[in-house]
Design a protein around this motif. Structure first.
Motif, mmCIF file in Angstrom:
data_model
loop_
_atom_site.group_PDB
_atom_site.id
_atom_site.type_symbol
_atom_site.label_atom_id
_atom_site.label_comp_id
_atom_site.label_asym_id
_atom_site.label_seq_id
_atom_site.Cartn_x
_atom_site.Cartn_y
_atom_site.Cartn_z
ATOM 1 N N ARG A 135 26.916 43.674 -6.102
ATOM 2 C CA ARG A 135 26.477 43.094 -7.368
ATOM 3 C C ARG A 135 27.048 41.690 -7.559
ATOM 4 O O ARG A 135 26.395 40.815 -8.137
ATOM 5 C CB ARG A 135 26.878 44.004 -8.535
ATOM 6 C CG ARG A 135 26.084 45.300 -8.591
ATOM 7 C CD ARG A 135 26.466 46.162 -9.760
ATOM 8 N NE ARG A 135 26.229 45.490 -11.041
ATOM 9 C CZ ARG A 135 26.532 46.020 -12.225
ATOM 10 N NH1 ARG A 135 27.076 47.243 -12.281
ATOM 11 N NH2 ARG A 135 26.299 45.365 -13.340
ATOM 12 N N ALA A 136 28.262 41.465 -7.061
ATOM 13 C CA ALA A 136 28.847 40.124 -7.140
ATOM 14 C C ALA A 136 28.051 39.148 -6.287
ATOM 15 O O ALA A 136 27.812 38.001 -6.682
ATOM 16 C CB ALA A 136 30.307 40.157 -6.692
ATOM 17 N N GLU A 137 27.636 39.580 -5.108
ATOM 18 C CA GLU A 137 26.812 38.728 -4.247
ATOM 19 C C GLU A 137 25.502 38.362 -4.955
ATOM 20 O O GLU A 137 25.040 37.224 -4.885
ATOM 21 C CB GLU A 137 26.512 39.452 -2.940
ATOM 22 C CG GLU A 137 27.735 39.626 -2.040
ATOM 23 C CD GLU A 137 27.455 40.525 -0.842
ATOM 24 O OE1 GLU A 137 28.218 40.442 0.136
ATOM 25 O OE2 GLU A 137 26.484 41.318 -0.896
ATOM 26 N N GLU A 138 24.907 39.336 -5.627
ATOM 27 C CA GLU A 138 23.659 39.088 -6.357
ATOM 28 C C GLU A 138 23.895 38.116 -7.511
ATOM 29 O O GLU A 138 23.078 37.216 -7.760
ATOM 30 C CB GLU A 138 23.089 40.408 -6.886
ATOM 31 C CG GLU A 138 22.637 41.360 -5.782
ATOM 32 C CD GLU A 138 22.345 42.762 -6.303
ATOM 33 O OE1 GLU A 138 22.553 43.001 -7.517
ATOM 34 O OE2 GLU A 138 21.924 43.622 -5.496
ATOM 35 N N LEU A 139 25.015 38.270 -8.216
ATOM 36 C CA LEU A 139 25.342 37.378 -9.327
ATOM 37 C C LEU A 139 25.529 35.945 -8.837
ATOM 38 O O LEU A 139 25.034 34.989 -9.452
ATOM 39 C CB LEU A 139 26.613 37.861 -10.029
ATOM 40 C CG LEU A 139 27.094 37.014 -11.220
ATOM 41 C CD1 LEU A 139 26.098 37.101 -12.378
ATOM 42 C CD2 LEU A 139 28.488 37.467 -11.674
ATOM 43 N N VAL A 140 26.233 35.802 -7.737
ATOM 44 C CA VAL A 140 26.447 34.480 -7.150
ATOM 45 C C VAL A 140 25.111 33.832 -6.802
ATOM 46 O O VAL A 140 24.880 32.645 -7.072
ATOM 47 C CB VAL A 140 27.349 34.588 -5.897
ATOM 48 C CG1 VAL A 140 27.294 33.315 -5.070
ATOM 49 C CG2 VAL A 140 28.789 34.889 -6.309
ATOM 50 N N GLY A 141 24.221 34.614 -6.204
ATOM 51 C CA GLY A 141 22.917 34.087 -5.840
ATOM 52 C C GLY A 141 22.138 33.594 -7.049
ATOM 53 O O GLY A 141 21.471 32.552 -6.994
ATOM 54 N N ARG A 142 22.229 34.318 -8.158
ATOM 55 C CA ARG A 142 21.500 33.928 -9.381
ATOM 56 C C ARG A 142 22.135 32.720 -10.054
ATOM 57 O O ARG A 142 21.450 31.757 -10.408
ATOM 58 C CB ARG A 142 21.465 35.087 -10.373
ATOM 59 C CG ARG A 142 20.582 36.245 -9.974
ATOM 60 C CD ARG A 142 20.328 37.155 -11.168
ATOM 61 N NE ARG A 142 21.551 37.625 -11.810
ATOM 62 C CZ ARG A 142 22.213 38.725 -11.454
ATOM 63 N NH1 ARG A 142 21.766 39.459 -10.442
ATOM 64 N NH2 ARG A 142 23.320 39.098 -12.077
ATOM 65 N N GLU A 143 23.428 32.754 -10.244
ATOM 66 C CA GLU A 143 24.107 31.748 -11.059
ATOM 67 C C GLU A 143 24.300 30.417 -10.343
ATOM 68 O O GLU A 143 24.408 29.380 -10.981
ATOM 69 C CB GLU A 143 25.477 32.280 -11.522
ATOM 70 C CG GLU A 143 25.407 33.460 -12.476
ATOM 71 C CD GLU A 143 24.759 33.089 -13.795
ATOM 72 O OE1 GLU A 143 24.912 31.928 -14.239
ATOM 73 O OE2 GLU A 143 24.092 33.964 -14.387
ATOM 74 N N MET A 144 24.346 30.432 -9.016
ATOM 75 C CA MET A 144 24.662 29.211 -8.285
ATOM 76 C C MET A 144 23.473 28.664 -7.503
ATOM 77 O O MET A 144 23.597 27.682 -6.775
ATOM 78 C CB MET A 144 25.840 29.470 -7.329
ATOM 79 C CG MET A 144 27.085 29.979 -8.035
ATOM 80 S SD MET A 144 28.458 30.399 -6.933
ATOM 81 C CE MET A 144 29.022 28.766 -6.438
#
Length: 252
Positions: A37-46
């Motif tokens: 989920r952190a990897e997915e968040l990074v992909g969205r936010e950055m």
């Protein structure tokens, strides 16, 4: 003689090997679902950022951090989870990409609560992210000995700021801000305060960033593994900057 370029097949095999190696290290983490989920968040936010601080940077820092952790003998799943999540999430609230020039931890803190981390784990991750930046050491020394997790994540981030990738990131960021490559009349700043370092108002050149920050990082590494890796990357930058000045002046 220039070494031959790697073939496409060899590059693909190398990338596959690195990905497999990372997954083996990440498998030791205590909460693989939180990592995904952190990897997915990074992909969205950055995703909309320039390539100096994009999702690929966060993933490289994560891979470096896990590699350094292995070299430093860190094997506890709970501690590896702190390292991996802090590395992945460390730039989501970066002040350089906020409107008011202030670090924003709200997205990270909300995420850590949503994935069900214990309070102590959340506090450890937030402490690493808010304390690891160069801006926090630019005008003062740390008041206490950092944890091994802190040192690993900070060293990983700093390794990605130097060497060949560091050179590429420096000029990518400078270009995104319309900074000049070099201006002999604009000298590197000495004895920078935290406020001056963070200021968006004072224009600087990309080449000055090597003198103001990047050349200093080798001697600021905290783990033995980080110090060892920094030597090669630092030498690459020194050679690059020396060649840059030769070409700029017309001597080369």
């Amino acid at each position: 003689m220039r070494p031959p370029f790697l073939s496409t097949a060899l590059l693909a095999a190398s990338c596959s090997f690195l990905h497999t190696a990372h997954r083996k290290m990440a498998a030791a983490a205590a909460n693989p679902a939180a990592v995904r989920r952190a990897e997915e968040l990074v992909g969205r936010e950055m995703s909309g950022r320039d390539a100096s601080h994009d999702a690929a940077h966060a993933l490289r820092v994560r891979d470096l951090a896990l590699s350094l952790a292995a070299e430093q003998g860190l094997s506890s799943p709970d501690r590896l989870l702190i390292v991996e999540l802090a590395a992945l999430l460390h730039d989501i609230g970066d002040y350089k990409y906020t409107k008011d020039n202030v670090e924003d931890m709200s997205i990270v803190q909300r995420f850590l609560e949503e994935v069900g981390l214990e309070e102590e784990q959340r506090e450890d991750i937030v402490a690493i992210i808010t304390g690891m930046g160069f801006k926090n050491e630019v005008s003062k020394k740390l008041n206490e000995e950092p944890t091994l997790e802190f040192a690993i994540v900070q060293d990983a981030d700093r390794l990605d700021a130097i060497g060949a990738i560091g050179v590429a990131r420096c000029f990518t960021y400078g270009g995104s801000k319309n900074s000049a490559l070099h201006d002999p009349k604009v000298l590197p700043r000495d004895n920078l305060s935290k406020e001056k370092y963070m200021s968006k108002e004072e224009k600087q050149t990309s080449i000055n960033h090597f003198h103001e920050k990047l050349f200093k990082l080798k001697d600021m590494m905290k783990t033995e593994a980080g110090k060892k890796r920094a030597e090669k990357r630092h030498m690459f930058m020194e050679n690059f900057v020396s060649e840059f000045y030769e070409e700029w002046s017309g001597r080369a």
